[in-house]
Design a protein around this motif. Structure first.
Motif, short mmCIF file in Angstrom:
data_model
loop_
_atom_site.label_atom_id
_atom_site.label_comp_id
_atom_site.label_asym_id
_atom_site.label_seq_id
_atom_site.Cartn_x
_atom_site.Cartn_y
_atom_site.Cartn_z
N GLY A 10 -8.09 3.65 16.72
CA GLY A 10 -7.01 3.71 16.47
C GLY A 10 -6.76 3.83 15.26
N LEU A 11 -5.50 2.52 14.78
CA LEU A 11 -5.61 3.16 13.10
C LEU A 11 -5.43 2.06 12.27
CD1 LEU A 11 -1.92 5.25 13.01
CD2 LEU A 11 -4.62 5.65 13.00
N LEU A 12 -6.94 0.67 12.81
CA LEU A 12 -6.96 -0.43 12.25
C LEU A 12 -7.61 -0.62 10.91
CD1 LEU A 12 -7.90 -3.10 12.29
CD2 LEU A 12 -9.07 -3.22 12.98
N ASN A 13 -8.83 1.01 11.07
CA ASN A 13 -9.09 0.76 9.05
C ASN A 13 -8.21 1.91 8.52
OD1 ASN A 13 -9.94 2.99 10.79
ND2 ASN A 13 -11.13 3.96 9.37
N PRO A 14 -7.40 2.10 8.33
CA PRO A 14 -6.09 2.61 7.48
C PRO A 14 -4.97 1.61 7.17
CG PRO A 14 -6.21 4.38 9.46
CD PRO A 14 -7.25 3.20 10.03
N ILE A 15 -4.46 1.11 8.08
CA ILE A 15 -3.85 0.12 8.15
C ILE A 15 -4.05 -1.05 7.37
CG2 ILE A 15 -2.46 -1.74 9.56
CD1 ILE A 15 -2.63 0.10 11.90
N VAL A 16 -5.53 -1.71 7.34
CA VAL A 16 -5.36 -2.76 6.58
C VAL A 16 -5.69 -1.94 5.06
CG1 VAL A 16 -7.96 -4.11 5.90
CG2 VAL A 16 -6.67 -4.17 8.45
N GLY A 17 -6.50 -0.88 4.66
CA GLY A 17 -6.36 0.37 3.62
C GLY A 17 -5.50 -0.32 3.07
N SER A 18 -4.18 0.68 3.83
CA SER A 18 -2.74 0.18 3.09
C SER A 18 -2.24 -0.63 2.42
CB SER A 18 -1.51 1.14 4.32
OG SER A 18 -1.94 2.51 4.03
N LEU A 19 -2.57 -1.59 3.40
CA LEU A 19 -1.64 -3.20 3.03
C LEU A 19 -2.49 -3.48 1.72
CD1 LEU A 19 -1.68 -5.14 6.19
CD2 LEU A 19 0.45 -4.47 4.92
N ILE A 20 -3.93 -3.35 1.59
CA ILE A 20 -4.76 -4.18 0.60
C ILE A 20 -4.53 -3.07 -0.75
CG2 ILE A 20 -6.69 -4.11 -0.24
CD1 ILE A 20 -8.44 -4.33 2.09
N MET A 21 -4.07 -2.02 -0.59
CA MET A 21 -3.55 -1.43 -1.64
C MET A 21 -2.23 -1.76 -2.42
SD MET A 21 -5.68 2.16 -1.62
CE MET A 21 -5.43 2.76 0.04
N THR A 22 -1.48 -1.41 -1.07
CA THR A 22 -0.37 -2.43 -1.07
C THR A 22 -0.37 -3.14 -1.88
OG1 THR A 22 0.84 -1.26 0.74
CG2 THR A 22 2.18 -1.97 -0.54
N VAL A 23 0.02 -4.70 -1.25
CA VAL A 23 -0.85 -5.64 -2.21
C VAL A 23 -1.06 -5.70 -3.66
CG1 VAL A 23 -1.84 -8.27 -2.21
CG2 VAL A 23 -0.72 -7.34 -0.13
N LEU A 24 -2.28 -4.93 -3.65
CA LEU A 24 -2.76 -4.96 -5.02
C LEU A 24 -1.40 -4.30 -5.92
CD1 LEU A 24 -5.56 -6.01 -5.90
CD2 LEU A 24 -6.66 -3.45 -5.50
N ALA A 25 -1.02 -3.20 -5.82
CA ALA A 25 -0.19 -2.20 -6.18
C ALA A 25 0.84 -3.15 -6.73
CB ALA A 25 -0.03 -1.28 -5.44
N ILE A 26 1.40 -4.15 -5.85
CA ILE A 26 2.23 -5.36 -6.25
C ILE A 26 2.30 -5.89 -6.96
CG2 ILE A 26 4.38 -6.13 -5.47
CD1 ILE A 26 4.96 -4.15 -4.77
N ALA A 27 0.82 -7.12 -6.79
CA ALA A 27 0.35 -7.43 -7.88
C ALA A 27 -0.13 -7.57 -9.57
CB ALA A 27 -1.09 -8.26 -7.25
N ILE A 28 -0.60 -5.29 -9.48
CA ILE A 28 -0.74 -5.28 -10.41
C ILE A 28 1.07 -5.15 -12.16
CG2 ILE A 28 -1.56 -3.58 -11.71
CD1 ILE A 28 -3.82 -3.22 -9.85
#
Lengths: 285, 330
Positions: free
Chosen positions: A67-85
Motif C-alpha cells: 500500500g501507500l501507508l508510509n508515504p501518506i504518513v510522511g506527507s502528512l507529517i511534512m505538510t503539518v510541519l511546513a504549515i506550522a513553520i
C-alpha cells in the motif's frame, strides 16, 4: 451600388464576428475537455487500485502486494510541519504589510518580492534548502523537506493575509482605537477576527499547494521505502513515491502511482473547493 | 459580564494596579508585536536574498571551471566532467514557446467567452472549472502525460505532422525524425494546458474591469462583439493581458514534474520538435540525487541559478505590468 457594397461589408463583418465567437466556444470546450479527460483517466485508473490495503500497508518491493501507508504518513507529517513553520511567519509579515506599515516603503518592496516568490520555480527552493540544510548536515531529512515546503507556504499566506486585512473596514479599527485599545490589540482582537475566514482560506490554499509539490522534496526529504517518522532521516512522501513508481517498469508499482495520484488530486481539489466556499461566504456576509 | 467585572474588582482590591504600569505593559506588548511583524516582513526579503546567495555560492565551482563557456557549450558529459548548459536552456525556451503559442490565443478566447458570451448562470461554474486546471498538482500532469498523452501524441498527432510537413522546406526539419511520443512537442503541449488557466483568469479579470461605457459606446456605433473585443477591450487591457501572459510564461519556464516525465532527458539540441530533449528543471530533477562529484552537483546548481535569473526577470516584468494596470483600475 453603394447599398450592395455596404450590405456585403456588413455580411462580412457579421461572418467574421460569428467565426470568432465560434472560436470562443471552441476554446472553452477545449479547456474544459482537458479537465474532464485528466480527471476521468485519473478516477478510472486510480479507483481500480483503491482498496483498504492502500491505507494499511507499506510500499512493496516490485512484484508483491502493498500500500501507500508510509508515504501518506510522511506527507502528512511534512505538510503539518511546513504549515506550522510557514503560517506564523506569513501571517506576521502579512500583518505588518496591512496594519503597521501599510504605506511604508518596505511594504511595497516585500509585496513585489513576495509575488515573485509566489510563482518562483519550486525546484529552485529545493536547491536552496539542499544548500543550506542538507549539505551542511550531510544527509537528507524529513525536516529539510518540511522547511522547503514551508518556504512555499509563506508567500501564499502573506498574500492572502494582507489582502484580507485590507478588506477590514477602517472604521472598526478607529472605533477600537477610540476606546483606547493599543495597536497590537486592535490587530489581534478586531482585525484578525474580522478577517478570520479569509486567513483560514489562505492557509487551506497553502496546504493544497504543497500537498502536490514534488520538485522541492526530491533532494531534501528524498524518499524512503520503509516506515519512518524520524525527521532526521529521509522521509517518504506521496508525490516522490508517485514519481519513482510511475517511472518504474513494474505494473503493480505503476498502479500504486495512479492510486496515489488519485488521493493527492482528491485532497487538493477538496481543499481548494472548501477554500473557495469559505472565501465566497465571507465576502457575501 | 457582571461576573467578570466582579472578579476584576476583587483582584484590584487585593492589589490596585497602577495606571502607569498597565500603560507601560500595553506599550511593551505593542512594541514587541510591531517588531515581530516587521521582522517577519523582512524575513521574506531575506529569504529571496538567501536563495540567490545559496545558488551563487553553490554554482561557484562550475563557473570557476567553465567560466562563461558554461552557457555556450552543448556538451553534457558526467563521465569526463564536461558540462554546458546550452541544451537545457534551449529545451526550456522551446517548450515554453510552444506552450505560449497555444495557451495565449486559447486563454484569451476563453476569457472572451466568459466575459462576453457566457450565460451569467454558467459564468462562475465554468470559471471555477478552468481554475481547477491550475489546482491539479504538476505531478498529476506528469503521470497523465506519460501514460495517456504521450502515447496518444505518438499515435495520432506526430505521424500526421510528419506526413504533412515532411516535404515542406523549413518545416520538415521541425518535424523530422521518428515519432517517439515523448519530446519537446509533447512537453510543450502539456505546459500549454497547465498555463492556460493562469492566462484565462487574469485576462478575465482585466476584461471585467473595462468600463462598460466604453463598450456600450462601441456597440452603440454598431460594432460587432468581436470588433468591440478587438478594438476596445484588448487595447484598453493590453498591459494587464501582457502581465498575465508573462506570469504564465514564468510558470512554464520553471515547471518541473510534468515536463520531467515526458521530455525524454536527452542533453542535445535538435531542430526537430519531436526529438527528446531536456529542460533546466527536468535535468535538475532527474540528475541531482545521482550526481557524483562536486563539479557535477555544482553544474546542476548553476543550471538552477540560470533558471532562477530567467524566471525572476520574467516574473518581475509581469508583476510590474500588472501593478501598473491595478493602479489604473483603482
Amino acid at each position: 451600388m453603394a447599398r450592395a457594397a455596404s450590405s456585403s461589408l456588413y455580411a462580412r463583418r457579421r461572418r467574421r464576428n460569428s467565426a470568432m465567437m465560434g472560436l470562443g466556444y471552441l476554446a472553452t470546450l477545449f479547456g474544459l475537455g482537458w479537465l474532464v479527460l485528466i480527471l476521468s483517466v485519473l478516477l478510472w485508473q486510480g479507483f481500480s487500485g483503491l482498496s483498504l490495503k492502500v491505507f494499511t500497508e507499506m510500499t512493496p518491493p516490485p512484484g508483491s502486494d502493498g500500500g501507500l501507508l508510509n508515504p501518506i504518513v510522511g506527507s502528512l507529517i511534512m505538510t503539518v510541519l511546513a504549515i506550522a513553520i510557514g503560517t506564523p511567519i506569513g501571517l506576521m509579515a502579512g500583518t505588518y504589510m496591512a496594519e503597521y506599515g501599510r504605506y511604508a516603503k518596505l511594504t511595497s518592496i516585500v509585496r513585489f518580492i513576495n509575488d515573485i516568490l509566489l510563482s518562483a520555480p519550486s525546484i529552485v527552493i529545493g536547491l536552496f534548502v539542499y544548500e543550506v540544510m542538507v549539505a551542511p548536515m550531510g544527509h537528507f531529512s524529513g525536516l529539510a523537506g518540511a522547511v522547503a515546503l514551508a518556504i512555499i507556504v509563506i508567500p501564499v499566506v502573506v498574500r492572502t493575509t494582507e489582502d484580507m486585512l485590507l478588506l477590514v473596514p477602517n472604521t472598526l479599527r478607529e472605533a477600537a482605537a477610540a476606546l483606547g485599545l493599543p495597536r497590537a490589540y486592535i490587530v489581534r482582537r478586531i482585525a484578525y477576527r474580522a478577517a478570520r475566514a479569509g486567513i483560514i482560506t489562505g492557509v487551506l490554499l497553502a496546504i493544497a499547494r504543497i500537498s502536490g509539490e514534488t520538485a522541492p522534496l526530491l533532494f531534501t526529504a528524498l524518499n524512503n521505502q520503509f516506515w519512518s517518522t524520524n525527521l532526521n532521516a529521509p522521509m517518504p512522501s506521496l508525490p516522490a513515491v508517485i514519481f519513482q513508481f510511475a517511472l518504474s517498469p513494474y505494473s503493480d508499482w505503476q498502479q500504486l502511482a495512479w492510486t496515489g495520484a488519485l488521493l493527492i488530486t482528491v485532497a487538493v481539489l477538496a481543499l481548494s473547493i472548501i477554500a473557495r466556499a469559505l472565501s465566497s461566504s465571507s465576502k457575501s456576509s | 459580564m457582571t461576573d467578570i467585572a466582579l472578579r476584576d474588582e476583587m483582584v484590584s482590591a487585593a492589589e490596585p494596579p497602577s495606571r502607569a504600569a498597565v500603560l507601560k505593559r500595553l506599550r511593551l506588548v505593542d512594541a514587541v508585536f510591531h517588531a515581530l511583524t516587521r521582522s517577519a516582513a523582512m524575513a521574506v526579503l531575506v529569504l529571496l536574498g538567501g536563495v540567490i546567495v545559496a545558488l551563487i555560492s553553490g554554482s561557484l565551482l562550475a563557473f570557476e571551471k567553465f567560466g562563461f563557456g558554461f552557457v555556450t557549450t552543448e556538451v553534457w558529459n558526467p563521465v569526463t566532467e564536461q558540462f554546458g548548459a546550452v541544451a537545457p536552456i534551449y529545451g526550456t525556451l522551446v517548450t515554453s514557446i510552444i506552450a505560449m503559442l497555444i495557451a495565449v490565443p486559447v486563454g484569451l478566447m476563453i476569457a472572451l467567452f466568459l466575459t462576453e458570451l457566457c450565460p451569467p448562470l454558467l459564468r462562475r461554474p465554468i470559471g471555477i472549472a478552468i481554475e481547477l486546471l491550475a489546482g491539479i498538482p504538476s505531478i498529476i500532469y506528469g503521470i497523465w502525460g506519460l501514460f495517456v498523452f504521450a502515447p496518444f501524441v505518438q499515435q495520432y498527432v506526430q505521424p500526421p505532422l510528419i506526413d504533412a510537413f515532411g516535404n515542406v522546406p523549413i518545416l520538415s526539419s521541425l518535424f523530422a525524425g521518428p515519432p517517439y511520443g515523448i519530446g519537446m512537442l509533447t512537453a510543450g503541449l502539456i505546459l500549454a494546458i497547465m498555463v492556460l488557466p493562469f492566462i484565462t483568469s487574469i485576462s478575465r479579470d482585466v476584461f471585467d474591469a473595462v468600463p462598460p461605457v466604453l463598450k456600450e459606446a462601441a456597440y452603440g456605433m454598431g460594432c460587432t462583439t468581436w470588433e468591440v473585443f478587438r478594438n476596445v477591450v484588448l487595447p484598453y487591457t493590453r498591459v494587464g493581458v501582457i502581465g498575465g501572459v508573462m506570469l504564465g510564461l514564468g510558470r512554464a519556464l520553471g515547471e518541473t514534474m510534468a515536463v520531467t516525465f515526458v521530455i525524454g532527458n536527452a542533453h542535445r539540441v535538435s531542430a526537430s520538435l519531436l526529438a527528446p530533449s531536456t529542460t533546466i528543471s527536468a535535468s535538475i530533477a532527474n540528475e541531482f540525487t545521482e550526481a557524483v562529484g562536486d563539479l557535477y552537483t555544482s553544474s546542476l546548481i548553476a543550471l538552477g541559478l540560470i533558471l532562477f535569473i530567467i524566471t525572476f526577470i520574467v516574473l518581475a516584468a509581469a508583476r510590474y505590468l500588472l501593478m501598473r494596470i491595478e493602479r489604473r483600475i483603482g
